[in-house]
Design an enzyme around this catalytic site. Structure first.
Site, mmCIF file in Angstrom:
data_model
loop_
_atom_site.group_PDB
_atom_site.id
_atom_site.type_symbol
_atom_site.label_atom_id
_atom_site.label_comp_id
_atom_site.label_asym_id
_atom_site.label_seq_id
_atom_site.Cartn_x
_atom_site.Cartn_y
_atom_site.Cartn_z
ATOM 1 N N LYS A 79 0.987 -1.284 -0.027
ATOM 2 C CA LYS A 79 0.011 -0.196 -0.073
ATOM 3 C C LYS A 79 0.884 1.068 0.082
ATOM 4 O O LYS A 79 1.644 1.216 0.996
ATOM 5 C CB LYS A 79 -1.027 -0.177 1.208
ATOM 6 C CG LYS A 79 -1.763 1.339 1.203
ATOM 7 C CD LYS A 79 -2.917 0.981 2.281
ATOM 8 C CE LYS A 79 -3.607 2.404 2.596
ATOM 9 N NZ LYS A 79 -4.552 2.423 3.749
ATOM 10 N N ASP A 137 -13.088 5.104 9.835
ATOM 11 C CA ASP A 137 -13.672 5.118 8.128
ATOM 12 C C ASP A 137 -14.242 3.684 7.683
ATOM 13 O O ASP A 137 -13.833 3.063 6.816
ATOM 14 C CB ASP A 137 -12.364 5.551 7.447
ATOM 15 C CG ASP A 137 -12.622 5.786 5.949
ATOM 16 O OD1 ASP A 137 -13.786 6.093 5.469
ATOM 17 O OD2 ASP A 137 -11.747 5.591 5.128
HETATM 18 N N1 LIG Z 1 -3.961 -6.403 2.377
HETATM 19 C C1 LIG Z 1 -5.061 -6.257 1.450
HETATM 20 N N2 LIG Z 1 -5.416 -7.438 0.642
HETATM 21 C C2 LIG Z 1 -6.030 -7.303 -0.451
HETATM 22 N N3 LIG Z 1 -6.615 -6.011 -0.806
HETATM 23 C C3 LIG Z 1 -6.410 -4.874 -0.370
HETATM 24 C C4 LIG Z 1 -5.310 -5.045 1.048
HETATM 25 N N4 LIG Z 1 -5.179 -3.738 1.502
HETATM 26 C C5 LIG Z 1 -5.917 -2.957 0.473
HETATM 27 N N5 LIG Z 1 -6.473 -3.610 -0.403
HETATM 28 C C6 LIG Z 1 -7.230 -3.182 -1.529
HETATM 29 O O1 LIG Z 1 -6.978 -2.036 -1.775
HETATM 30 C C7 LIG Z 1 -8.064 -0.810 -1.839
HETATM 31 C C8 LIG Z 1 -7.751 0.372 -1.145
HETATM 32 O O2 LIG Z 1 -6.887 0.174 0.283
HETATM 33 P P1 LIG Z 1 -7.172 0.688 1.467
HETATM 34 O O3 LIG Z 1 -8.727 0.935 1.641
HETATM 35 O O4 LIG Z 1 -6.413 0.478 2.476
HETATM 36 O O5 LIG Z 1 -6.601 2.263 1.121
HETATM 37 P P2 LIG Z 1 -7.268 3.848 0.801
HETATM 38 O O6 LIG Z 1 -8.717 3.594 0.636
HETATM 39 O O7 LIG Z 1 -6.765 4.477 -0.285
HETATM 40 O O8 LIG Z 1 -7.014 4.394 1.977
HETATM 41 P P3 LIG Z 1 -6.518 5.764 2.674
HETATM 42 O O9 LIG Z 1 -7.796 6.688 2.262
HETATM 43 O O10 LIG Z 1 -6.675 5.501 4.201
HETATM 44 O O11 LIG Z 1 -5.318 5.868 2.130
HETATM 45 C C9 LIG Z 1 -9.082 -1.705 -0.797
HETATM 46 O O12 LIG Z 1 -10.262 -1.266 -0.905
HETATM 47 C C10 LIG Z 1 -8.901 -3.095 -1.179
HETATM 48 O O13 LIG Z 1 -9.483 -3.503 -2.445
HETATM 49 MG MG LIG Z 2 -10.246 2.471 1.990
#
Ligand SMILES: Nc1ncnc2c1ncn2[C@@H]1O[C@H](COP(=O)(O)OP(=O)(O)OP(=O)(O)O)[C@@H](O)[C@H]1O
Ligand SMILES: [Mg+2]
Length: 296
Positions: free
Chosen positions: A124, A230
């Protein structure tokens, strides 16, 4: 494996010296908006002529951005910052290679990767500061004038926060991603089976899914004094086969003694109840659920 992340793709073409120059730029960015060429040369300990060649290559690879004013300076690009973090994760033997993109989140890019044992992992990459100029500006103000480095700094702070929270929760029985490693603005996790709740048109037992989510937040609150903050249909991954939910995305989690804690908790469930109500006609009373989570 197809490599689609620029900072990763380029890594194999970089020498240790190139990395050293990038690191030097990163260090100098803590002091000014651009890293002056002369200082990069001086502090890296390499000959100016060699640094010039290296910087030209790094610039051509778009890992550095050039600025010309009363001096010539450089700043890192997102790809340059990614390259530094991925290089560190490679040296830590946490990430061997990066594969295709999995998702683009609100403030992050998610990629498939492999570790040194060829297991699939997820990286990530935090992109705090990317969304809109307005957004960046506000955060810049918040940083009290530390403009230049703020984008990278904020992304790293956010990734570190998520890493710390997830690490703290690893021993709990909470259903969260297993955290593997982290560097700068990148965290490495194990992949989670299942997809975001938002993508399901049909669920065998949506009430059960909602109840599991409530139990999750209750345990998080009681045992770890945290509120997710969230809790949305995008951050709940559901695996139909095992009927299992996994909650992701923790950088914004807040301690339960935060003055706004109850507002965050209410907001989490207001949002979820709205979603479950509209999609599956389930209704629950907000107040009694909040009571259930918070009362001894
Ligand atoms: N460990 C994981 N295994 C599989 N898919 C994941 C994993 N972590 C994240 N994802 C995928 O990536 C997407 C985005 O991840 P996440 O929600 O952590 O980030 P974000 O929404 O950008 O968060 P933030 O706004 O806090 O930066 C998730 O909806 C999921 O589909
Ligand atoms: Mg997210």
């Amino acid at each position: 494996m197809t490599l689609s992340l620029k900072g990763a793709k380029i890594l194999k073409d970089l020498s240790i010296k190139d990395i050293r120059v990038l690191q030097m730029v990163e260090t100098l960015l803590k002091r000014g908006e651009y890293a002056p060429f002369e200082k990069i040369a001086l502090y890296s300990g390499f000959r100016e002529k060699d640094v010039d060649i290296m910087i030209s290559r790094l610039h051509k690879f778009k890992l550095l951005q050039r600025w010309k004013g009363h001096y010539v300076g450089y700043t890192l690009t997102f790809a340059g910052h990614d390259a530094l973090a991925l290089n560190a994760l490679y040296n830590k033997k946490a990430v061997y290679g990066v594969g295709r993109e999995k998702a683009v989140g609100k403030e992050s890019d998610i990629y498939y990767a492999i570790d040194f044992e060829e297991n699939e992992v997820i990286i990530k990459i935090n992109r705090t500061g990317r969304p809109s100029f307005q957004h960046i500006k506000k955060k810049r103000d918040f940083l009290d004038g530390k403009f230049h480095y703020s984008i990278f700094f904020l992304a790293a702070v956010s990734a570190h926060r998520e890493y710390t929270i997830l690490s703290k929760l690893q021993k709990s029985k909470l259903s969260i991603p297993k955290i593997v490693n982290y560097n700068r603005h990148i965290i490495v996790m194990e992949p989670i089976p299942g997809i975001e709740l938002v993508n399901f048109k049909y669920l065998k037992n949506p009430t059960k899914v909602l109840k599991k989510t409530i139990e999750f937040e209750k345990k998080l609150y009681k045992d770890y004094q945290l509120i997710h903050g969230d809790l949305t249909e995008y951050n709940i991954l559901y695996d139909e086969n095992g009927e299992k939910i996994t909650i992701i995305d923790f950088p914004q989690a807040i301690p339960s003694d935060h003055p706004e804690a109850m507002n965050f908790l209410s907001r989490d469930f207001e949002h979820l109840f709205d979603f479950f109500g509209k999609k599956w006609s389930i209704s629950m009373e907000l107040e009694s659920v909040i009571d259930y989570i918070t009362k001894k």
